[in-house]
Each structure stands twice: as C-alpha cells, then as structure tokens.
Design an enzyme around this catalytic site. Sequence first.
Site, mmCIF file in Angstrom:
data_model
loop_
_atom_site.group_PDB
_atom_site.id
_atom_site.type_symbol
_atom_site.label_atom_id
_atom_site.label_comp_id
_atom_site.label_asym_id
_atom_site.label_seq_id
_atom_site.Cartn_x
_atom_site.Cartn_y
_atom_site.Cartn_z
ATOM 1 N N ASN A 45 0.830 -1.208 0.000
ATOM 2 C CA ASN A 45 0.000 0.000 0.000
ATOM 3 C C ASN A 45 0.862 1.255 0.000
ATOM 4 O O ASN A 45 0.604 2.220 -0.733
ATOM 5 C CB ASN A 45 -0.902 0.022 1.236
ATOM 6 C CG ASN A 45 -2.044 -0.970 1.167
ATOM 7 O OD1 ASN A 45 -2.335 -1.527 0.105
ATOM 8 N ND2 ASN A 45 -2.697 -1.195 2.287
ATOM 9 N N ARG A 371 -10.171 -4.102 -14.916
ATOM 10 C CA ARG A 371 -9.044 -4.958 -14.534
ATOM 11 C C ARG A 371 -9.516 -6.406 -14.617
ATOM 12 O O ARG A 371 -10.661 -6.709 -14.302
ATOM 13 C CB ARG A 371 -8.565 -4.691 -13.100
ATOM 14 C CG ARG A 371 -8.130 -3.267 -12.803
ATOM 15 C CD ARG A 371 -7.554 -3.181 -11.396
ATOM 16 N NE ARG A 371 -7.517 -1.829 -10.887
ATOM 17 C CZ ARG A 371 -6.526 -0.964 -11.094
ATOM 18 N NH1 ARG A 371 -5.485 -1.347 -11.820
ATOM 19 N NH2 ARG A 371 -6.570 0.250 -10.589
ATOM 20 N N ARG A 401 -4.846 2.369 -13.525
ATOM 21 C CA ARG A 401 -3.470 2.589 -13.078
ATOM 22 C C ARG A 401 -2.778 1.294 -12.645
ATOM 23 O O ARG A 401 -3.325 0.499 -11.893
ATOM 24 C CB ARG A 401 -3.437 3.590 -11.917
ATOM 25 C CG ARG A 401 -2.037 4.155 -11.669
ATOM 26 C CD ARG A 401 -1.980 4.995 -10.432
ATOM 27 N NE ARG A 401 -2.892 6.115 -10.424
ATOM 28 C CZ ARG A 401 -2.619 7.313 -10.941
ATOM 29 N NH1 ARG A 401 -1.459 7.516 -11.539
ATOM 30 N NH2 ARG A 401 -3.496 8.289 -10.862
ATOM 31 N N HIS A 431 -15.133 3.151 -15.305
ATOM 32 C CA HIS A 431 -14.966 2.326 -14.104
ATOM 33 C C HIS A 431 -16.210 1.479 -13.836
ATOM 34 O O HIS A 431 -16.194 0.622 -12.949
ATOM 35 C CB HIS A 431 -14.677 3.249 -12.905
ATOM 36 C CG HIS A 431 -14.197 2.554 -11.685
ATOM 37 N ND1 HIS A 431 -14.948 2.491 -10.529
ATOM 38 C CD2 HIS A 431 -13.051 1.882 -11.420
ATOM 39 C CE1 HIS A 431 -14.274 1.821 -9.608
ATOM 40 N NE2 HIS A 431 -13.122 1.437 -10.120
ATOM 41 N N TYR A 464 -11.830 -10.049 -2.303
ATOM 42 C CA TYR A 464 -12.484 -8.739 -2.285
ATOM 43 C C TYR A 464 -13.973 -8.963 -2.020
ATOM 44 O O TYR A 464 -14.576 -9.837 -2.629
ATOM 45 C CB TYR A 464 -12.357 -8.034 -3.636
ATOM 46 C CG TYR A 464 -11.037 -7.359 -3.932
ATOM 47 C CD1 TYR A 464 -9.836 -7.866 -3.460
ATOM 48 C CD2 TYR A 464 -10.999 -6.207 -4.715
ATOM 49 C CE1 TYR A 464 -8.636 -7.248 -3.765
ATOM 50 C CE2 TYR A 464 -9.795 -5.586 -5.022
ATOM 51 C CZ TYR A 464 -8.619 -6.112 -4.544
ATOM 52 O OH TYR A 464 -7.429 -5.505 -4.840
ATOM 53 N N ARG A 560 -14.179 1.867 4.386
ATOM 54 C CA ARG A 560 -12.937 1.138 4.614
ATOM 55 C C ARG A 560 -11.725 2.056 4.722
ATOM 56 O O ARG A 560 -10.903 1.917 5.617
ATOM 57 C CB ARG A 560 -12.703 0.147 3.475
ATOM 58 C CG ARG A 560 -11.472 -0.726 3.677
ATOM 59 C CD ARG A 560 -11.071 -1.411 2.392
ATOM 60 N NE ARG A 560 -10.323 -0.523 1.510
ATOM 61 C CZ ARG A 560 -10.341 -0.575 0.188
ATOM 62 N NH1 ARG A 560 -11.113 -1.443 -0.420
ATOM 63 N NH2 ARG A 560 -9.622 0.249 -0.537
ATOM 64 N N HIS A 588 -14.740 -4.002 -0.365
ATOM 65 C CA HIS A 588 -14.681 -3.289 -1.647
ATOM 66 C C HIS A 588 -16.057 -2.916 -2.188
ATOM 67 O O HIS A 588 -16.163 -2.093 -3.097
ATOM 68 C CB HIS A 588 -13.936 -4.164 -2.668
ATOM 69 C CG HIS A 588 -13.584 -3.477 -3.939
ATOM 70 N ND1 HIS A 588 -14.245 -3.705 -5.130
ATOM 71 C CD2 HIS A 588 -12.630 -2.554 -4.214
ATOM 72 C CE1 HIS A 588 -13.717 -2.959 -6.085
ATOM 73 N NE2 HIS A 588 -12.736 -2.253 -5.565
#
Length: 704
Positions: A45, A371, A401, A431, A464, A560, A588
């Site tokens: 992270n 992704r 990214r 997204h 997730y 979160r 998530h």
Amino acid sequence: MSAEPRFFNRELSWLEFNQRVLDEARNAANPLLERLKFLAITASNLDEFASVRVGGLKLLCERGASRPDPSGMTPEQQLAAVCARMHAFIVEQYRCLLDELEPALTEAGIRRLRPADLSDRQRKIAELVFEQEVFPILTPIAVPTVADFPPLINQTFNVCVRLAPAPETAEPRFAVIPFGRQRKRFITVPVEQGYGYCPLEDLVGMSVQRFFPGETIEECISFRITRNADLELREELTSDILEEMKEVLAARKESECVRLEISDAASEAVREFLQTALELDDDSVYAIPGPLDLAAFMRLTDSQGFDHLKFEPWPPIPSPQLDPAESLFAAIARRDVLLYHPYESFEPIVRLLEEAADDPEVLAIKQTLYRTSPRSPIIAALKRAAQNGKYVTALVELKARFDEARNIEWATDLERSDVQVIYGVKGLKTHAKICIIVRREPTGIQRYVHFGTGNYNEITSRFYTDASLMTCDEELGADATTFFNAITGYSQPQRFRKLEAAPLGMRDKLLEMIEAEIIRKKHGQRALIMAKFNALSDEKMIEALYAASNEGVKIRLNIRGVCCLRPGVPGLSENITVTSVVDRFLEHSRIVYFHHGGDQRLFISSADWMSRNLDRRVELLVPVEQPQARDRLLAVLKTSLQDDVKARRLLPDGRYESVSRNPRSEPVRSQEALYRRYRDAAEDRARPEFTMFEPHRAPGQDDD
C-alpha cells in the site's frame, strides 16, 4: 460548532487506513502468517501511495501550487505532514517485524538466517546458489560520477557498493548492482526443522567480492527507489489513445525519484552519493532498520506445512439460488440473482459468459473491462464468442493505473480474435462494471445484464467483498443498452428509467435522495441513511450529509479507507457515525440505503463518493428492487455496520478506536458472520430466502 476544519485531509486519512492494516499485523489474536501478510500489505500500500500521492504532491509543489485543500493545508504543508507520518509509520512497521513477528516466526520454525547465523554447510549451499543462480545474471555498473547514475527500475532492489579510492585520488568510488525484476527475493536454506531463508541482498553481500576481483570493498548497501507514477494521459492532444498510453508507461520508467529507501547501516558517504544522484531532499530518504521491501514477505505467507499459522479456510460457497445443472439464463429469467463475493462464488459470472459464448441463441455480448486476471476465463469466453460468430464488444479501460500494460496486451489479443475493442471514453475513466448479453428467445429478444461493484477478475473475487446483480429486468436492460451506446458511440445520453451514471446524473440522484430524507425528517417522519463504500472525500456529498445530520437524519457509514468527513461534531455531524472494517477480506463493495419513508431504496454502485468518481469517471448506480435480492443486500449492509470485533470507529479528532461492544449481545465479526450464514444457507437449500439472515440484535436495539 467546532472551530476545527470541516474536513480531514485526504492523504493523512489514507495513511490512517494503512495504520489500521498495520494494527492487524500487530494483533496477536490473528494467526502468525496472517499477521505477516497484513504487514506485507501495508508495505505494498505504501509503495503505491508514495508513487502516486506523494508523487502528485511533489509535482504540485514544483509548480508552485499554494491553493489549500478542503482541510486547509497547502500542497507543501501536506507533503511535509505526509513525509513525517510515513517516517513514523516505517518505524512502527519494523518494530512489528523485528520485535514481534520474527521472534514468533523463529519459535514457530520459520527463521530468517543472517550471514553470521549460517553453519559451514549452510554457507557452502548459499555460495553454490549464488554461483549458479545469481552471479551469472546480475551485472555491476560503475558510476564514476552522479551524472553517470544508471536509470534504475522503479521499486526494485539494488545494491550500492563503495570501493576503496584509486591510488591517484582520495575520492571514493561507487558501483551499483541492479537486481531488476528478480522473482527470487528469498533463498531457501536447509535447516533441521522448519523453514530457513536468506534474503537475496544478504547472499549478494556475502559474495560481492566476486563482482570486483582485486578491489577493496568498503561497503555494500541495499537500497530501493520509488518513481513518480502520477503521470496522466493527455487525451486532448492525441488521436491514438493506445499509442499515447504506451508513451505514458515509457515515461513512468524514467520519471523523477520521489523516495529512497536505504539500509540504516549505510555510511554518510553512500547516503550522500545516492541522495545527490537521485536529487532528493532529506525528508524523501528513509533509513530502513531491516530487510527492504516488506511487501516481498507476502511470499513467505504461503509456506508449506504451516497451515496452523493461517486463517481457517473460507472457500467461496456455491449460491443456493442457483442449480449447477440449470442454465443461468433460466435461473435469471425466473428472478434476479444477487450474489455477494467472496462468500458466494464468482463462478456464476464466469459461467454466464461461457454459456453465452457457446449458446447459439446469443446474438451479442457487450462488456466493460477495467481490470482482470492474467489468464482470464472471461477474456477467453469473449474471444470464443466472437469466433463463434457473435457480435462482441469490449470497452477496455487503458487508464486503469498499474494495469495499463496488461490491459494493452489483452485488448490487442481480443482484437485479433475479432472482438470489437473500444478504448474507453475520451477524458474519462470507464470504471462501471457491466455486461449485457442479447439473446433470441421464443418471446422475442431478451437482454440479460450483470452489474457489479468489483472487477471481472475471478482471482481477486476470492478476497475482495463485492456485490453482483444478474437480471433480465426489462427497464434495467433498456437502460444498460442506452448506457453502453452512450459510452461507445456519439449518441447523446438519454434519460435512464432506473439507472444513474456518473458523470451525468449520479451526483444529482444521490443529493436528491439525501434531500428527501431531510424533508421527511422535517415532517416528523423517520429518516435514515446507511452506506458502505471505500472512500468518502467529495466536499458536496459531505456537506449534504452534514446538512442531513443537522436536521436529525441518522447516518451510519461503513468506510474502509479515506474518510474526509468529520463525524460526531456537535452542530455539524452529531448524527453521523463512521466505522471501518479491516479483516481477512478487502472490503470493496459499494452499497447505499435510504429509508425513503418506509419505501426502502437500496443501490449497488461501482463508485465511491470521491470527486474523481462522480465527476471524472464513468460509473453506475444500480437499484436493487426485487424483494429477495434487496433483503439479502440489506442484511449484508446491516451486518457490516454492526461489526464490533474488527470495526474501528472514527472519532471527531481523526483518530480511530475499537467499537464498544454491547454487553447484551454476542460479539459481531461481520465477515465471519456473513460467511457462516452463507455457508449455512447453502447447506440448507430448503431455506434459500435468507429469512434467517437478519443480523443479531440485542433487546431494544434499532437500526438507528
């Protein structure tokens, strides 16, 4: 009302999230290898934070930007505060590793062997490994002056070697040995019991003389650099997004250094040499008191023979709503299917695409891809569908990214398989997570749609938490087609029947729903907002929540990560509570609930409440209306909000504390509670409606 700023700083709030992850590494109640995993996650992270957020702040400072953020801090003040917090955080990381985890791991049979710890036999084996697997690969690079410093790869290991001065000069000489993208971070060393390992840099340090025969080596120091990754695609200047993205990736490899991690054993001479060559100030240099790159310790958490040091396995549960022998089209036609991962398996989403690829009645598949996994079965299904003559369109977001290179690779592969590939929307990131399957049926053309809060990635779906809605609702299908046409073509966005999308109407819809709760409260009705997402930083959304709180609307948030809202402040946010859950799965999912006068409104979304999501990304807000699906999702939301084991409560001063437990009820660890309930439901298919899924309440406890 408090004289403090109305908002917390985004960057410092993120660092507090990483602190909560580190707290799990220091939590002795967690199994030992899971604690090591949490520690590795904090390092991973922090790597991304340094490359993106610190990199961005440095760019702002270099440009002379002085505009304060909503918390009142200028870029320069933010950078100073962030660097100070990162230095303190790293001290705590290594205290956790060296003082807590390593002694416990050694006792459990997993031991890091330093060169001085090696027996003669172990040393000979280590030297053999070096000769066969390391020495032939690595290449030393002489660096006569700082101007000759090599272009090192971002966030990879390197060794700086200081050689004795040449006879004709008193100046030290330096060389660098780059490790490159070495997969082998640790060398296994045979031990009588358990598992022994030696970090690669120690192995190189033991035999570094082999690279410099005849030279006197005065110092061998490991270091690691982080480059600025906050480089954006300038779409307004390009007509070829694919080629421009390749240029961005190339530029990222040579961008300025924003962080130097160096062993604290380094002399002042080595530190000054590297700092000068990399053009860094003192705040950007981090002296590390142990092995660099703690993220690499993730590999040790898979060590064989130590299952007792890991969490009890929680494999994904097959959904009791679905019969594996029945076509998914038949199941979805009967009623909406709401899945919640990773408690429930992601396999039905993969199976839906695979069925569609082979079904002769399927005419078209349209899907967004942000992704996915390296060997994605979903990508394989889309390719097979195209090869089977179906009209397949994939909107691939190249600007995801750190996944840009992978996305470019499989987008090109899709094109070779006759899939129509579109590279996102100019000026925005796509997204939204949506898949439309158009099928010919006896009653006419039918659209089957999947909406998700997470990516089409069967690997990350195992750790997730995300929601999936599969539906053939006619209005949602029509909206899905309208949405897809708007982002792939030149059509003007039409008004949706049920969906809302960013950057068009999602913000307005959410503000409208918040205002509706305010109006009901003013009229003496019950008003309640509950939400779960990853980040809350958008000023307008926070101000709307403040306004609702001031009118007496109860607001319960489970966030979160970043939260810039300051909860519990009299006269500002006294009716708002914020909790954060950090546990074995990464929270998530995005879920939003409005009481709406008893006509409950529940949504899933791909968007967090951040300005980038609401204004600069293509996102979706999807209503969950079918009663059984809605009840399942509401139970998930309530359970998340009731956690009093892993949850931490955000205080008005920005600190987090453990949630107080109700002495009249059993503790609620939300992830464990959800897993047990999904497992029990799957074992009892006679009761698939989850009437037993209502979270446990103490006597007199209300949703408020």
